[in-house]
Write a protein that holds these residues in place. Structure first.
Motif, PDB file in Angstrom:
ATOM      1  N   PRO A  32       0.823  -1.198   0.000  1.00  0.00           N
ATOM      2  CA  PRO A  32       0.000   0.000   0.000  1.00  0.00           C
ATOM      3  C   PRO A  32       0.860   1.251   0.000  1.00  0.00           C
ATOM      4  O   PRO A  32       0.533   2.225  -0.633  1.00  0.00           O
ATOM      5  N   ALA A  33       1.925   1.197   0.690  1.00  0.00           N
ATOM      6  CA  ALA A  33       2.580   2.457   0.905  1.00  0.00           C
ATOM      7  C   ALA A  33       4.030   2.419   0.525  1.00  0.00           C
ATOM      8  O   ALA A  33       4.421   2.753  -0.581  1.00  0.00           O
ATOM      9  N   ALA A  34       4.803   2.003   1.454  1.00  0.00           N
ATOM     10  CA  ALA A  34       6.226   2.073   1.231  1.00  0.00           C
ATOM     11  C   ALA A  34       6.624   1.140   0.122  1.00  0.00           C
ATOM     12  O   ALA A  34       7.386   1.486  -0.754  1.00  0.00           O
ATOM     13  N   ASP A  60       7.080   9.467  -6.005  1.00  0.00           N
ATOM     14  CA  ASP A  60       6.678   9.539  -4.613  1.00  0.00           C
ATOM     15  C   ASP A  60       6.955   8.215  -3.924  1.00  0.00           C
ATOM     16  O   ASP A  60       7.586   8.142  -2.885  1.00  0.00           O
ATOM     17  N   ASN A 120      -5.550  -0.277   0.285  1.00  0.00           N
ATOM     18  CA  ASN A 120      -6.197   0.889   0.858  1.00  0.00           C
ATOM     19  C   ASN A 120      -7.598   1.128   0.314  1.00  0.00           C
ATOM     20  O   ASN A 120      -8.459   1.594   1.017  1.00  0.00           O
ATOM     21  N   GLY A 161      -5.465   8.325  -6.202  1.00  0.00           N
ATOM     22  CA  GLY A 161      -4.479   8.563  -5.166  1.00  0.00           C
ATOM     23  C   GLY A 161      -4.873   9.621  -4.164  1.00  0.00           C
ATOM     24  O   GLY A 161      -4.121   9.923  -3.271  1.00  0.00           O
ATOM     25  N   LEU A 162      -6.012  10.205  -4.318  1.00  0.00           N
ATOM     26  CA  LEU A 162      -6.390  11.228  -3.357  1.00  0.00           C
ATOM     27  C   LEU A 162      -7.593  10.742  -2.584  1.00  0.00           C
ATOM     28  O   LEU A 162      -8.699  11.202  -2.781  1.00  0.00           O
ATOM     29  N   SER A 163      -7.361   9.811  -1.747  1.00  0.00           N
ATOM     30  CA  SER A 163      -8.493   9.352  -0.973  1.00  0.00           C
ATOM     31  C   SER A 163      -8.346   9.838   0.448  1.00  0.00           C
ATOM     32  O   SER A 163      -7.420   9.453   1.143  1.00  0.00           O
ATOM     33  N   PRO A 164      -9.236  10.722   0.858  1.00  0.00           N
ATOM     34  CA  PRO A 164      -9.125  11.279   2.198  1.00  0.00           C
ATOM     35  C   PRO A 164      -9.216  10.192   3.247  1.00  0.00           C
ATOM     36  O   PRO A 164      -8.787  10.359   4.348  1.00  0.00           O
ATOM     37  N   GLY A 165      -9.772   9.092   2.892  1.00  0.00           N
ATOM     38  CA  GLY A 165      -9.887   8.008   3.848  1.00  0.00           C
ATOM     39  C   GLY A 165      -8.546   7.419   4.202  1.00  0.00           C
ATOM     40  O   GLY A 165      -8.445   6.623   5.104  1.00  0.00           O
ATOM     41  N   GLY A 166      -7.524   7.800   3.509  1.00  0.00           N
ATOM     42  CA  GLY A 166      -6.212   7.321   3.885  1.00  0.00           C
ATOM     43  C   GLY A 166      -5.442   6.698   2.748  1.00  0.00           C
ATOM     44  O   GLY A 166      -4.313   6.308   2.912  1.00  0.00           O
ATOM     45  N   GLY A 167      -6.055   6.611   1.611  1.00  0.00           N
ATOM     46  CA  GLY A 167      -5.325   6.043   0.488  1.00  0.00           C
ATOM     47  C   GLY A 167      -4.143   6.921   0.144  1.00  0.00           C
ATOM     48  O   GLY A 167      -4.147   8.104   0.385  1.00  0.00           O
ATOM     49  N   ILE A 168      -3.142   6.357  -0.394  1.00  0.00           N
ATOM     50  CA  ILE A 168      -2.006   7.144  -0.812  1.00  0.00           C
ATOM     51  C   ILE A 168      -1.719   6.807  -2.255  1.00  0.00           C
ATOM     52  O   ILE A 168      -2.129   5.767  -2.742  1.00  0.00           O
ATOM     53  N   PRO A 169      -1.060   7.704  -2.902  1.00  0.00           N
ATOM     54  CA  PRO A 169      -0.752   7.413  -4.291  1.00  0.00           C
ATOM     55  C   PRO A 169       0.317   6.347  -4.354  1.00  0.00           C
ATOM     56  O   PRO A 169       1.449   6.568  -3.991  1.00  0.00           O
TER      57      PRO A 169
ATOM     58  N   PHE B  19      -4.177   8.331   6.552  1.00  0.00           N
ATOM     59  CA  PHE B  19      -3.985   9.778   6.669  1.00  0.00           C
ATOM     60  C   PHE B  19      -5.335  10.468   6.635  1.00  0.00           C
ATOM     61  O   PHE B  19      -6.267  10.008   5.963  1.00  0.00           O
ATOM     62  N   ARG B  27       2.593  13.741   2.525  1.00  0.00           N
ATOM     63  CA  ARG B  27       2.574  12.420   3.159  1.00  0.00           C
ATOM     64  C   ARG B  27       3.938  11.760   3.119  1.00  0.00           C
ATOM     65  O   ARG B  27       4.352  11.126   4.073  1.00  0.00           O
TER      66      ARG B  27
END
Lengths: 1211, 147
Positions: A32-34, A60, A120, A161-169, B19, B27
């Motif tokens: 999801p992220a790193a 990113d 995510n 990639g712009l999910s206020p719920g916590g998603g990240i690009p 987030f 971020r």
């Protein structure tokens, strides 16, 4: 992406699927992220076409991966085929079709849904299957996931990639996008369907459906607030539910939590109440809506603790906007000290009690309730009771509220009143002591609790309670508690400072603080009736009660003792907070030593991150702003930063602090303040690696090249600062000197002169000595600045200082006195070079100006004597000549430093009468200089009054009668948002800090600097800084050459340019933007919008200078002399003077040609290298730069670019 | 406002992140900042020992649970102490879901469950449920109070 993959080696999906248990669903995919994408190989190739648009996202992620884990080699577990997002989605589609089978459900819950969580969110094409599951599946676990994913889809804001719920690009979005394109399902298609289905759930009153109803409502609130249609629907649902269950009649409080069941109906009701209030809390606040408030207030009595928390949070939010309505609505909940609000004191939920504290604070302070002291006192007393709360969080919130700290927008008066409240109010508990310790068994309240003993039930002064509580908190082992406690102490310091600043606080902190008992009622009523004028109330001598023999001072001292010991905490953030607290608790007249040694000790610890140090530096600013009397104290502290950690602090901010503090120090403190700043110059040079005297204040530590360079710049800045401010600090101005040029003094030899000078004004003499030393023994760039500083002082000071400097500069230009100084001086670590100072070309124009002045003064004295002897009147012709000389010299002098033109007398004090005569006769108003702010206020106020104006512009305008009010207004107005805000980059930081702003992400880039450090050698650094300063020199010469003496430009350029600490040298060599400042101000100063274009001043200035200066690009000699000649009668032309306005007009319309005067080497991508003599076409001018085109490409193949205006003569 | 909740493994790989109200471009900074904090401080940390940091007006509390580092970032009413409460709720729920302080393997095995728990604890940037049995009920689609 590929690189990310390589560097990371593994992904979250790898990790998850590496478990043998999950073999069924095959192998790795994305993290999801790193973890960067490792989507299956085929997908990667597919994606290549989309690469461009996703570069950002990829970068990113890759960067994140690198930052996080550059070389990670998780041992490859059994390698399986990757599970891709697409595969998971396909599984959902398939399993949804067979969702009635147990195996499908199991598959979904155990494999598919958990793995999908890695992404995510899911793309809209999954929605149909999810909705199918939602309708057909009965399994609770499956449904829970369905609600989870539906909420995720709703909360995505639509763009990848712009999910206020916590998603990240992350690259997985890439995959989603592909599927989206293929499947042709968009959010717009599915959202209405999802909303409809969830709405149906949320309004379904079937008891069987109860749990799903709650979950659906929750999922619905995930919608982004932008859709008014959905919001409308949500309000409808929520209010519909509350309509049915909101009535608190059936309320049944079941002690803690309602675990032990009530009847089914009331439990259902309670659940619905909770769900509705939770949803309401996430909806936009609607303060005007009475239903909103009504429902929230009903919520206070609900059985569900989380519902109560949300209700209180909503009420406390509404209360900040409409305290009256809230207070009226709450009236019956707080009556007689036993309403529903009092029950909350026992409520298990910490955040609910925090909201209660904030609510009480809002209502007890509300102006709208001034008519109802009965109500406000109820809320005050409730707030004070919260001081006894077992949770530190609640207690601290209550303390902050008492202190008047709510958000960051409080006025000083509120904070001052807060301190008075804390020191004078008494907590009187209601008859039935409502504070019990039920909550100590609260598992979440792990923080240590203070058991209010039976004593606490007696009335207690708030301050005592608070101090005891804080002291015990400081004994905690929990870092968050220590940090928070230190923060509370800091806020106490702020309120205390505010109280002192307003002069309201007339309490002697040494008087005894008595516990209070008997006349509680009368005192209470007195408090209430005068709550408005609380700030000005005299001390209430609370007597009685044998208990308290404490004094506020005593309590504070013992608290601070505990605070200081906390500095031993190994957490650097806690220590930083402690230091901030100590800075705030420091009072002007208290001994500084302890704090100083603590800070010095701390700064020697290399663990401090620079962001934290700068934060403390900004705290010093804030402290200064609160108490300008602290100027000298704060400078002493700032000095430690300058010497200990020059490489870690923002020199801009430091210099701004110097400057503001120097102003703030006032007449008595100025000398000390200047000393505190320039002590930097007296320090012995750093000894790399030396561990000796780490804790000594007066020892420089600059053990690595980076901080050595920073120290070097700091020294430059200090030298400049000294030159610019010595006259102010010493109150020595040539134009205010009563004594005529000391002819007698001039007869003395140098030694005696120095002695005479220092006895007359030790501040200035001290500054001179330092500067002279720097002019010899500093590094090259320091020497240059020192020479400039000296000439500034020479011009601004009267005799004998001017003569003293003249002599010195003279000797310096010959390189003669060096021996005299060099023995006494330790080198700053740089080879001074054997061949003199190398400052000749710089100094000779300076000497020339002084020569001119002295010659003119001699001439004047001779002429006056002649006239006196012959009893002759001065003829108009003679006066005119005299006046012209006066003006000429004035212009000349203005090139070097700022002087107030109306007051400055280059011909000496004796010339004033004659000049006056001529001015009067020819109606030359001195107010011609009114554009020149220095006229009205004098140089000191000019340069420093600005800051005062910023702080207290209105007062300043009122007070200074000397200034034409209108002008002053305009000036102040212009300055307030202009000069400082724009000129000093540090100002922004300071203001931002003062406003309490800043939730932006921290910068971790310094890490990169550190890693790259080894590749930069000392030599590189020195060489670089020399070059940069050299450029600085050129630009400096130019900026004084271009700014008209009448404009404020000269001051401002000097402020802006010299003030750029870290960017000190590069400020000059930077791109055009660097010049925007001075240009803006010039526009402002010439009220008619006239611009002093560089075209006319710069061009002619250098035309024909030719060879002499060619080797040494624009030095003072060129600009000064040429300027001198090009000024025919600047004054006469004042109104009509058209510096460059025509040139500019024509320049912008017609083609303009020019010729390169010097070689110029491009310093940046947008710049263009020139060879002297080259012909160019000037396209346009921007902020001191020309955009030019060459006839043919240069050696670098470039045709066009920016060049400094002064390098080109325009024809 | 609860700005962020982040789980990483001991190597600094992010396992879960949520987030709220943090611009996308920031971020990355937060991630690196938090991971660096952990790398600097959590090495020898005891289980559930709380660490604190701050940046401007933002607070950070973080801890170690088994092999997993947990970070929470907040501002305003979500100060150090509130964040301590939040992190306590999170750690107890994770322990509840995993049965013990999780190894990385265990955490990943329970990944879906943990995500659901987190969904009940942090909802749109606000702390929601704090009681672990309540959270457990909610993640199984049962109402908070049994009916």
């Amino acid at each position: 992406m590929a690189s990310g993959q390589e560097s990371s080696g593994t992904t979250l999906m790898d990790l998850i699927t590496s478990d043998p248990a999950t073999a069924a669903s095959a192998a790795p995919s994305l993290a999801p992220a790193a973890a960067p994408s490792t989507l299956g190989k085929p997908v990667t190739t597919d994606r290549k076409s989309r690469r461009a648009t996703l570069t950002q996202i990829q970068n990113d992620t890759i960067a994140a991966a690198k930052a996080l884990n550059p070389v990670r080699a998780i041992p490859q577990r059994q390698k399986k085929k990757p599970v891709s997002y697409a595969q998971l989605v396909r599984s959902i589609h398939e399993l949804a079709a067979t969702s009635d089978q147990k195996s499908s459900q199991k598959q979904l819950v155990q494999h598919v849904f958990p793995k999908l969580a890695v992404y995510n969110s899911v793309d809209p094409s999954v929605a149909p299957s999810l909705l199918m599951l939602h309708q057909q599946c009965e399994d609770r676990n499956v449904l829970r996931y369905v609600y989870y994913y539906l909420a995720r889809i709703l909360s995505d804001s639509g763009s990848q990639g712009l999910s206020p719920g916590g998603g990240i690009p992350t690259p997985n979005w890439d995959a989603l996008a592909d599927i989206d394109a293929v499947g042709g399902v968009t959010r717009a298609d599915v959202i209405p369907r999802i909303v409809n289905q969830l709405t149906a759930d949320a309004t379904n009153a079937d008891p069987e459906f109860h749990a799903r109803r709650l979950a659906a409502l929750k999922a619905l609130t995930s919608t982004s607030a932008s859709s008014s249609e959905i919001l409308e629907k949500l309000y409808e649902i929520v209010f519909g539910i509350l309509e049915k269950v909101g009535d608190a009649k059936h309320k049944r409080r079941k002690g803690l939590f309602g675990k032990q069941g009530g009847d089914k109906e009331s439990n259902t009701r309670s659940n619905l109440q909770y769900a509705a209030l939770s949803a309401l809390r996430r909806l936009p606040l609607d303060p005007g809506n009475p239903a909103f408030l009504h429902r929230a207030i009903q919520g206070i009595s609900f059985a569900d603790p989380v519902a109560v928390r949300h209700a209180l949070a909503i009420i406390s939010d509404v209360a900040t906007r409409d305290p009256y309505s809230v207070a009226m609505a709450l009236e019956k909940h707080i009556e007689h000290g036993a309403g529903a609000l009092h029950d909350i004191l026992h409520l298990h939920d910490v955040l609910a009690r925090v909201s209660l504290a904030r609510l009480c604070h809002s209502l007890s302070r509300a102006r709208a309730l001034d008519e109802r002291p009965d109500i406000t006192s109820q809320f005050s007393s409730l707030l004070y009771q919260l001081l006894l709360d077992p949770s530190d969080r609640v207690c601290f919130e209550a303390i902050l509220c008492v202190l008047g700290k709510f958000d960051n927008t409080e006025r000083t008066e509120e904070r001052a009143a807060g301190w008075i409240r804390l020191t004078r109010e008494i907590l009187k508990l209601p008859e039935a002591p409502s504070v019990t310790l039920k909550d100590t068994d609260n598992p979440t309240a792990k923080v240590n609790t203070v058991k209010p003993s039976s004593k606490a039930k007696r009335p207690q002064p708030l301050i005592k309670l608070v101090m005891r509580r804080l002291e015990s908190s400081f004994r905690s082992f929990s870092r968050p508690v220590l940090h928070a406690a230190a923060r509370v102490v800091q806020e106490m310091g702020k309120s205390r400072a505010a109280a002192y600043a307003l002069g309201l606080y007339d309490v002697d902190e040494g008087i005894q603080l008595h516990a209070y008992s008997e006349n509680a009622e009368s005192l209470d009523s007195e408090f209430n009736s005068s709550s408005q004028s609380e700030g000005t109330r005299k001390t209430v001598p609370v007597s009685n009660g044998p208990g308290g023999m404490d004094t506020i001072a005593g309590l504070l001292a013992s608290l601070l003792e505990v605070v200081r010991t906390t500095v031993a905490c190994e957490c650097v953030y806690v220590r930083a907070m402690v230091i901030k607290a100590l800075i705030w608790m420091q009072n002007p007249h208290e001994s500084l030593e302890e704090l100083q040694s603590i800070i010095a000790c701390e700064l020697s610890d290399p663990a401090w991150p620079s962001a934290l140090l700068n934060d403390i530096l900004l705290t010093l600013h804030a402290r200064f702003k609160a108490t300008p009397d602290m100027a000298v104290t704060l400078l002493e502290i700032a000095r430690i930063f300058a010497t200990k950690v020059p490489g870690k602090i923002d020199a801009d901010v430091l210099q701004l602090l110097w400057k503001t503090c120097l102003v703030g120090a006032g007449p008595e403190g100025k000398h000390t303040a200047l000393e505190a700043v320039t002590i930097v110059l007296d320090l012995p040079p750093p000894h790399p690696g030396s561990m000796l005297g780490l804790t000594s204040v007066d020892r420089v530590s600059a053990s690595d090249p980076k901080s050595a360079l920073a120290l070097q710049r700091l020294v430059q800045a200090a030298v400049w600062f000294l030159g610019e401010n010595a006259n102010y600090a010493a109150s020595e101005y040539a134009w205010e000197s009563a004594t005529p040029p000391g002819t007698a003094l001039m007869m003395l030899d140098a030694d005696k002169m120095v002695a005479a000078a220092s006895s007359r004004n030790p501040t200035l003499a001290g500054a001179l000595t330092r500067l002279q030393r720097c002019a010899f023994s500093g590094s090259w760039e320091v020497r240059i600045i020192a020479a400039q500083a000296l000439i500034t002082i020479a011009i601004r000071s009267g005799e004998p200082y001017r003569l003293q400097i003249y002599e010195f500069l003279h000797a310096l230009s010959l390189g003669g006195v060096q021996s005299q100084f060099s023995q006494s001086q330790i080198s700053n670590g740089e080879d001074q070079g054997a061949s003199g100072t190398g400052l000749g070309s710089l100094i000779s124009p300076m000497l020339k100006v002084l020569d001119e002045m002295y010659r003119a003064q001699d001439d004047l004295i001779r002429d006056m004597r002649n006239h006196d002897n012959n009893k002759q009147e001065w003829t108009d012709e003679e006066l005119k000549k005299l006046y012209e000389t006066h003006e000429k010299l004035l212009n000349l002098v203005s090139l070097f430093c700022y002087v107030p033109r109306a007051k400055y007398l280059p011909l000496g004090p004796t010339s004033v009468k004659l000049i006056e005569i001529y001015r009067n006769r020819h109606n030359i108003s001195t107010s011609t200089g009114l554009n020149d702010p220095a006229v009205a206020t004098g140089i000191s106020d000019l340069v420093y009054g600005i800051s005062e104006l910023v702080y207290e512009s209105k007062e300043a305008v009122k007070e200074s009668d000397a200034i034409d009010p209108e002008l002053a207004m305009a000036w102040a107005a212009g300055l307030e948002d202009g000069l400082w805000g724009k000129n000093a980059p540090a100002m922004e930081k300071v203001n931002e800090f003062l406003a309490g702003a800043g939730t932006d992400a921290p910068d971790v880039e310094e890490e990169e600097n550190i890693t790259s450090r080894p590749s930069v050698t000392y030599d590189d650094l020195w060489a670089k800084s020399i070059l940069e300063t050299y450029e600085a020199e050129e630009d400096d010469a130019r900026s004084s050459g271009t700014s008209s003496p009448e404009s404020t430009g000269s001051v401002e350029t000097s402020i802006s340019s010299h003030f750029g600490g870290t960017s000190y040298p590069s400020l000059f060599s930077s791109r055009p933007s660097g010049y925007g400042v001075s240009q803006n101000s010039e526009i402002r100063s010439g009220n008619n919008g006239r611009r002093f274009g560089n075209t006319s001043t710069g061009g002619p200035t250098f035309e024909g200078i030719g060879s002499p200066v060619r080797e040494e690009p624009p030095s003072y000699s060129s600009s000064v002399l040429q300027r001198f000649e090009s000024f025919e009668n600047p004054l006469a032309g004042r109104g009509a003077q058209s510096f460059g306005s025509q040139d500019e007009d024509t320049g912008s319309q017609n083609l303009q040609f020019g010729k390169a005067l010097y070689d110029f080497t491009a310093g940046g991508d947008d710049e263009l290298s020139l060879t002297a003599g080259e012909e160019v076409e000037i396209d346009y001018e921007v902020d001191g730069w020309y955009y030019v085109k060459k006839k043919r490409p240069g050696r670098d193949g470039r045709m066009a670019g920016l060049v400094p205006v002064l390098y080109v003569s325009s024809s | 406002m609860l700005l962020a909740v982040l789980f990483t493994n001991t190597e600094g790989n992010i396992l879960v992140e949520r987030f709220q109200g943090v611009p996308t471009e920031e971020r990355l900074h937060w991630r690196s900042f938090l991971v660096k904090l952990g790398a600097d401080n959590l090495r020898r940390a005891k289980n559930e020992e709380l660490f604190v940091a701050s940046h401007k007006s933002v607070y950070i509390v973080y801890t170690m649970l088994g092999d997993v580092s947990i970070y929470v970032v907040g501002k305003d009413e979500y100060d150090e102490l509130t964040l301590s409460e939040v992190i306590y709720v999170i750690t107890s729920s994770v322990k509840d879901a995993c049965g013990k302080p999780p190894t990385e393997r265990l955490f990943l095995d329970k990944y879906g469950k943990i995500c659901l728990c987190l969904d009940e604890i942090v909802w749109k940037g606000l702390l929601e449920s704090t009681d672990k049995s309540r959270i457990r009920r909610l993640t199984r689609l049962k109402p908070p109070t049994d009916v």
